[in-house]
Design a protein around this motif. Structure first.
Motif, mmCIF file in Angstrom:
data_model
loop_
_atom_site.group_PDB
_atom_site.id
_atom_site.type_symbol
_atom_site.label_atom_id
_atom_site.label_comp_id
_atom_site.label_asym_id
_atom_site.label_seq_id
_atom_site.Cartn_x
_atom_site.Cartn_y
_atom_site.Cartn_z
ATOM 1 N N ASN A 1 0.865 -1.183 0.000
ATOM 2 C CA ASN A 1 0.000 0.000 0.000
ATOM 3 C C ASN A 1 0.899 1.229 0.000
ATOM 4 O OD1 ASN A 1 -1.875 -2.172 1.392
ATOM 5 N ND2 ASN A 1 -3.192 -0.528 0.666
ATOM 6 N N LEU A 2 0.904 1.962 -1.101
ATOM 7 C CA LEU A 2 1.878 3.035 -1.306
ATOM 8 C C LEU A 2 1.541 4.296 -0.513
ATOM 9 C CD1 LEU A 2 2.320 2.810 -5.182
ATOM 10 C CD2 LEU A 2 3.660 1.661 -3.417
ATOM 11 N N HIS A 38 2.348 8.478 -0.683
ATOM 12 C CA HIS A 38 2.788 9.496 -1.635
ATOM 13 C C HIS A 38 2.999 10.866 -1.017
ATOM 14 C CE1 HIS A 38 1.879 6.877 -5.084
ATOM 15 N NE2 HIS A 38 0.835 6.493 -4.381
ATOM 16 N N ASP A 95 0.663 10.420 4.227
ATOM 17 C CA ASP A 95 0.544 8.990 3.901
ATOM 18 C C ASP A 95 1.586 8.169 4.655
ATOM 19 O OD1 ASP A 95 -1.447 9.488 2.115
ATOM 20 O OD2 ASP A 95 -0.281 9.039 0.303
ATOM 21 N N VAL A 105 6.486 8.132 -5.023
ATOM 22 C CA VAL A 105 6.380 7.037 -4.062
ATOM 23 C C VAL A 105 7.388 7.287 -2.945
ATOM 24 C CG1 VAL A 105 6.680 4.560 -3.708
ATOM 25 C CG2 VAL A 105 5.640 5.407 -5.827
ATOM 26 N N ALA A 113 5.977 2.391 1.466
ATOM 27 C CA ALA A 113 4.770 1.567 1.384
ATOM 28 C C ALA A 113 4.689 0.640 2.581
ATOM 29 C CB ALA A 113 4.776 0.731 0.096
ATOM 30 N N SER A 165 -2.673 1.856 -4.277
ATOM 31 C CA SER A 165 -2.450 3.213 -3.822
ATOM 32 C C SER A 165 -3.785 3.895 -3.574
ATOM 33 C CB SER A 165 -1.661 4.007 -4.861
ATOM 34 O OG SER A 165 -1.686 5.375 -4.491
#
Lengths: 416, 99
Positions: A120-121, A123, A127, A170, A173, A277
């Motif tokens: 699960n990225l 950014h 996040d 990115v 993650a 994402s």
């Protein structure tokens, strides 16, 4: 039930594979059942299976208005994971993942679970903080989780673009190595075959048109194939939950939306994990046939149409190409939509209602496939005992009155 | 892609709009007097109609005004749009198969 094994394959090879028995019967509905399950998708069939297997209920019917697993079970992107933030969600999704891990043996049907790892990225700084927090929360709940920085992401998934000049670069993650994908059709067929072997009547092309009640208690259903009496009814109708609820005079907090997905032409193996994402709204994996399987966010408007607007797909593919420039000349083959029932807190409802004997399992929104075994297992317990299992007690309808919502908009990932 | 008839700007693509969900949910006159059940009904419970449905849209990339639309949630047919406070247009006879 003929047990599937290498020996039955060998034996049937001798007769040219012409004598395989049907995987389940197609019985006429009986006049009365102990439990009726409305909805023959993965969740409904799993419920019937665990009711029969774990709770010894044998007089069960599953009513399906179309064909088995023809709704969202056939329309999802087959991702399986359990890395949800809150304790309540982690518990039920982890139960589900553990059932997945033994499912092929349990139901003697290869569901092709492939634990290839789910990224699960992140950014943005927000996040990243949220991702690290979720990794820590997962570990405290016994769910495997790791945090990867951008270089780590590149190591794990070499085709990903981690350029700092990307519009949404990115930065890292979360990784759940036990997550992955499973074969969606096998899940419906496997549960159907296993439930049928335990005496469950699976009745297809049988649409429920009314819920019969007497003195605040269910007595049966009206269907396109006649009236059927039942002591208890479990509604597992996904996008059509509100339609069934209206028949019983109940209101639900769910709204139905199209969720679109698409596949590319088959290409050689290029991505051996699942990349999701939530921020740029795309998720990608590669099927055993070689197709890239991608999903989008939901269409914003209410719909029961199993199709959405093209700009949603356009947006999703824009994000996809930024992450994977290598896909720029791949052609897309098919797109489709499923109708998902979304809840205000992005968590499901497995609950009794104000009508005695009427239970709902709905609100799984965009992430129901991964929960199929756990959802069925918990709902079977709820139906058999007229009381929820501790795993699904927090997911009652009462939470919308008490305010004890389980906000999983973050971990639910893409959509909502 | 829906083509939505903004009552001020005329027909535009769906991408110019933002969705607002079910229309005609009146905020309770005196919220403090509501019990938890009524408050939950106002806040969370939705019609989620399969068929002709009154919903709110915001022309966020246009005039930035809210209005209501009657749309069929299976066929996506839009019967008409109307300004906040106006009466909804008359519903057509249900099309084949749709309720």
């Amino acid at each position: 039930m003929v047990k599937y094994s290498i020996f039955t394959i060998a034996r049937n090879a001798l007769t040219g594979h012409k004598n395989w028995p049907k995987q389940w019967r197609s019985p006429e509905p009986k006049a009365t059942y102990d439990v009726i399950i409305i909805g023959g998708g993965g969740h409904g069939l799993a419920t019937a299976y665990y009711l029969a297997k774990e709770h010894g209920v044998r007089n069960i019917a599953v009513l399906e208005k179309g064909w088995l697993g023809g709704g969202n079970t056939a329309r999802n992107t087959t991702i399986v994971r359990s890395n949800y933030l809150w304790d309540e969600s982690a518990a039920i999704y982890e139960k589900s993942l553990q059932l997945w891990e033994g499912l092929s043996q349990d139901i003697n049907y290869n569901v092709m679970l492939s634990q290839r790892g789910v990224l699960n990225l992140a950014h943005s700084l927000g996040d990243v903080r949220e991702g690290v927090r979720r990794v820590n929360a997962n570990r405290l709940n016994g769910v495997d989780a790791e945090w990867l920085d951008a270089e780590g992401v590149k190591d794990f998934c070499p085709i990903i673009n981690i350029s700092k000049s990307a519009r949404h670069p990115v930065l890292g993650a979360t990784l759940q190595r036990r997550g992955g994908v499973a074969r969606h059709d096998s899940v419906a067929w496997g549960y159907a075959r296993a439930a049928d072997a335990l005496g469950v009547d699976i009745i297809q092309n049988c649409e429920v048109t009314g819920i019969k009640r007497e003195g605040g208690k269910v007595t049966g259903v009206e269907t396109t194939r006649g009236d059927i009496a039942a002591k208890k009814i479990g509604v597992v109708a996904a996008g059509h939950s509100s339609v069934i609820a209206e028949m019983a005079g109940i209101r639900l907090p769910v709204t139905s939306h199209p969720l679109q997905a698409l596949v590319s032409e088959p290409i050689k193996p290029v991505i051996d994990c699942v990349v999701m994402s939530g921020a740029v709204h795309v998720y990608v994996s590669q099927s055993d046939k070689g197709e890239l399987v991608m999903g989008a966010g939901i269409d914003s408007f209410n719909s029961y149409a199993q199709r959405g607007s093209f700009h949603v797909i356009e947006h999703q593919l824009g994000a996809c190409l930024e992450l994977f420039p290598i896909f720029s000349r791949v052609r897309m083959m098919r797109t489709w939509g499923g109708i998902v029932d979304t809840c205000p807190d992005a968590s499901p409802i497995l609950s009794g209602t104000s009508v005695e004997g009427l239970y709902f399992n709905c609100g799984w929104g965009t992430g129901g496939f991964k929960a199929t075994p756990g959802s069925g297992w918990c709902f079977a317990h709820t139906l058999a005992n007229d009381a929820p299992h501790p795993l699904n007690t927090p997911f009652s309808l009462a939470r919308f009155e008490s305010g004890a919502l389980i906000d999983e908009h973050g971990a639910a990932g893409v959509a909502h | 892609m829906l083509n939505i008839d903004c009552p001020w700007c005329g027909k535009r693509h769906e991408t110019e709009f933002r969705y607002g969900g079910e229309a005609h949910i009146a905020r309770p006159e005196d919220p403090a007097m509501l019990d938890d059940t009524d408050w939950a009904a106002f806040l969370f419970m939705r019609k989620n109609t399969k068929g002709y449905f009154a919903e709110r849209w915001l022309h966020s990339h246009g005039c930035r005004r809210w209005f209501n639309v009657i749309r069929h949630t299976v066929t996506h047919e839009i019967v008409g749009a109307y300004k906040m406070g106006e009466k909804p247009p008359k519903l057509p006879k249900p099309a084949g198969g749709a309720k």
